[in-house]
Design an enzyme around this catalytic site. Structure first.
Site, PDB file in Angstrom:
ATOM      1  N   ALA A   1       0.863  -1.352   0.007  1.00  0.00           N
ATOM      2  CA  ALA A   1      -0.096  -0.129  -0.009  1.00  0.00           C
ATOM      3  C   ALA A   1       0.897   1.151  -0.039  1.00  0.00           C
ATOM      4  CB  ALA A   1      -0.820  -0.050   1.354  1.00  0.00           C
ATOM      5  N   SER A   2       0.448   2.147   0.715  1.00  0.00           N
ATOM      6  CA  SER A   2       1.252   3.658   0.576  1.00  0.00           C
ATOM      7  C   SER A   2       2.445   3.733   1.271  1.00  0.00           C
ATOM      8  CB  SER A   2       0.040   4.669   1.125  1.00  0.00           C
ATOM      9  OG  SER A   2      -1.166   4.887   0.431  1.00  0.00           O
ATOM     10  N   THR A   3       2.763   2.630   2.138  1.00  0.00           N
ATOM     11  CA  THR A   3       3.961   2.565   2.827  1.00  0.00           C
ATOM     12  C   THR A   3       5.296   2.805   1.901  1.00  0.00           C
ATOM     13  OG1 THR A   3       4.207   0.433   2.934  1.00  0.00           O
ATOM     14  CG2 THR A   3       3.178   1.305   4.790  1.00  0.00           C
ATOM     15  N   VAL A   4       5.110   2.374   0.435  1.00  0.00           N
ATOM     16  CA  VAL A   4       6.221   2.402  -0.412  1.00  0.00           C
ATOM     17  C   VAL A   4       6.268   3.677  -1.021  1.00  0.00           C
ATOM     18  CG1 VAL A   4       6.498   0.018  -0.452  1.00  0.00           C
ATOM     19  CG2 VAL A   4       4.809   0.937  -2.054  1.00  0.00           C
TER      20      VAL A   4
END
Length: 643
Positions: A330-333
């Protein structure tokens, strides 16, 4: 009437007959005496050494002695895995005439379960009849006393004392320590192939999972031997010689037990995992997978009923989610993708796009939406990370293309094993045109690339892999390999293992590290950051990135509503972070399954972990910094300390 004729005996003939028979008898006796003497010479002189060896073999036995298994400590010297004495009921089938009857009598005497008898027969099939087979583990003192009083009634059955593994903190460390259990046929085959079977001659258990398995050779030690004299019944009379075993090596882990317990309390039974790494050397400070189970159940032989409950549980406690769980990142990358965009000069710290809630390609009907329906307005890369703007990263992924994304993310370790010292690890899946075709037998579409821009599509990662990637980011390209084992004990001091590293990541412009890390600072500390509420009023300064992983495809004309979706299909809450911001000592990833938003659900768990980790440290008062985008001369900004 005729008179009877009187026969006169021939004494000479009878004397000759007797003489001949006497000579024959004497020669026969002499021949037999010669044969006896010859055989006696053969046995006592010619074959003396052979029969002496056989005689000693009946009188003297060489018995293997199992080494004590090495102990396991946490980084602060707390004992995590120890050896405790236990008593077991051992049966040698070859010495029992009526085995079934004996087992029946023992079952009545000691109230044995039917499962004990069934398991005994199963073990008997895998064991030689002259070797002892365990009938019952962990006899109570009362049971030992009852049997000892009647042992004379059960030849071939005995109570044996040995040391067994005990895990004092049970479920808290199961997925780190693993457990030991009885050596089975598969284990024996592997030991034989490795030439280690003799070293396990007297060993009952072997490492099955976790650190116990990975460091088995170090923990086990070397077998010893004792030479004993026995009587005709096989009972030991005296010890003739003794070669002591070499105990297994005591080892110390990087794991902080108290930090691990904080993770356990924070999860409160929820599904997911926490991984905490020291980015300076790769030491794994905490690795917790929830739910867990008690490893002591396996040490003494878990019942079929209890094992099936674990195996069939919908929560899958047997899986180590920290190293085997595969989740969309998800948005962690997004910070990593932003770094690549800056490196490729596709974006700059000042470049902006307008986010009005939707993203669409020319001549394509598909519409990609932002998590905020009305969008975020004008955003640059810093704000896009802080507020987790999907539209910005849809566009960035489209510009980068899957080939460049896949290559760059492989450098950060995605789609590969981290090298952590656990055998139970998955490698995740970093999509590319080739592996999607090979795995799913379908071509790659541009829409797949756009979804990769927010860590979705086919992209999956493990929590420890994600933590390693963030540690690489905060190390500005230095990539450390996670290590659970810190070192081994040598007499009274610790021999530390050297840190291990992967190939570092080189960038064209080192300033790009600062841009991305500043945006992660804003995620936690600025007014519009997605994790700002979780980290309010902390004495330390942290940075991070939240994520919400979508598990179910939502139609374009529909809105996500968790109340209308089955729990196992709801979004995963995710968070990655590190602290302190300017000199990182800890990097953390949190995955909370089916829990919703990362900033509100996963980030608080990371804060709990950091609060404990820094509880004894004193930090100077600080002044929050402004966005890096307005820094004069594009110089890296440091936190300003104030009196």
């Amino acid at each position: 009437m005729a008179t009877p004729r009187i026969t006169i005996r021939d004494h000479t003939a009878e004397a000759n007959l007797f003489a001949r028979r006497s000579v024959i008898a004497i020669f026969a006796i002499i021949a037999m005496v010669i044969m006896v003497l010859t055989n006696l010479y053969y046995l006592q002189v010619t074959r003396f050494e052979d029969y002496q060896t056989r005689s000693n073999g009946n009188r003297i036995k060489v018995l293997p002695v199992a080494p004590n298994r090495g102990l396991i400590y946490d980084r602060n010297g707390i004992l995590l895995a120890e050896n405790r004495p236990v008593y077991s009921l051992e049966v040698i089938p070859e010495e029992i005439d009526k085995l079934d009857e004996t087992l029946s009598d023992l079952q009545k005497l000691l109230n044995l379960d039917d499962d004990d008898i069934t398991e005994f027969y199963q073990d008997l099939k895998r064991q030689r009849r002259f070797k002892p087979v365990t009938l019952r583990n962990r006899l109570s003192p009362e049971e030992v006393a009852i049997f000892s009083a009647r042992q004379h009634m059960f030849p071939g059955v005995s109570v044996e004392a040995r040391l067994a593994r005990h895990y004092a903190y049970g479920e808290t460390l199961t997925h780190v320590l693993g457990y030991v259990a009885k050596i089975n046929k598969t284990d024996l085959q592997k030991l034989s192939e490795a030439g280690q079977e003799a070293n396990y001659a007297a060993t009952y258990d072997i490492g099955k999972l976790g650190v116990e398995k990975y460091h088995e050779e170090l923990l086990h030690g070397q077998v010893g031997y004792q030479e004993v004299e026995v009587n005709s019944r096989g009972r030991i009379i005296r010890t003739l010689d003794f070669r002591p075993p070499i105990p297994g090596q005591d080892i110390v882990l990087n794991i902080d037990l108290k930090l691990q317990q904080e993770a356990e309390k924070a999860f409160a039974g929820g599904r997911g995992s926490v991984v905490a790494i020291d980015p300076r050397d790769g030491g794994v400070l905490a690795l917790y997978s929830s739910p867990s189970y008690d490893p002591n159940l396996f040490v003494h032989g878990i019942s079929s009923k209890a094992y099936n409950l674990l195996l069939n549980s919908k929560d899958r406690p047997l899986i180590n989610r920290a190293t085997q769980g595969q989740y969309p990142p998800a948005s962690t990358v997004k910070p990593l993708l932003a770094l690549q965009g800056l490196e490729e000069n596709l974006i700059t710290p000042e470049s902006k796009i307008h986010d009005f809630g939707k993203y669409q390609l020319k001549n394509v009907d598909r519409i990609w939406r932002d998590h905020i329906p009305w969008g975020h307005g004008w955003v640059n890369v810093t704000k896009a990370i802080e507020v987790s703007c999907d539209i910005f990263f849809y566009d960035l992924a489209y510009k980068l293309g899957i080939d460049r994304i896949s290559e760059s993310m492989h450098e950060f370790g995605f789609g590969d094993y981290t090298g952590v010292d656990l055998h139970e690890e998955a490698d995740g899946f970093m999509p590319s045109r080739g592996n999607v075709k090979a795995t799913f037998n379908r071509p790659w579409y541009i829409g797949d690339t756009i979804n990769v821009g927010i860590g979705q599509s086919y992209w999956t990662t493990t929590p420890i892999q994600l933590t390693q990637a963030i540690a690489t980011l905060v190390n500005r390209g230095k990539s450390v390999i996670p290590q659970i084992k810190r070192g081994k004990m040598d007499v009274d001091h610790l021999l530390l293992d050297p840190a291990k590293e992967r190939r570092p990541i080189d960038v064209k412009n080192p300033y790009n590290w600062d841009v991305v890390m500043d945006a992660m600072y804003g995620t936690v500390n600025r007014d519009h950051g997605t994790a700002r509420k979780a980290f309010r009023n902390t004495p330390y300064i942290s940075a991070g990135k939240s994520g919400t992983a979508q598990l179910l495809t939502i139609a374009q004309d529909e809105k996500y509503d968790a109340s209308k979706i089955r729990e196992e299909h709801r979004d995963n809450a995710m968070y990655v972070g590190y602290a302190p911001y300017d000199k990182p000592q800890i990097a953390i990833s949190v995955v909370l399954e089916n829990a919703g938003h990362g900033g509100s659900e996963a980030a608080p768990i990371a804060k709990v972990m950091m609060d404990y980790y820094f509880k004894d440290q004193v930090f100077p008062k600080h002044q929050l910094i402004e966005s890096l985008g307005v820094a004069p001369g594009n110089k890296p900004l440091q936190v300003k300390e104030v009196d």
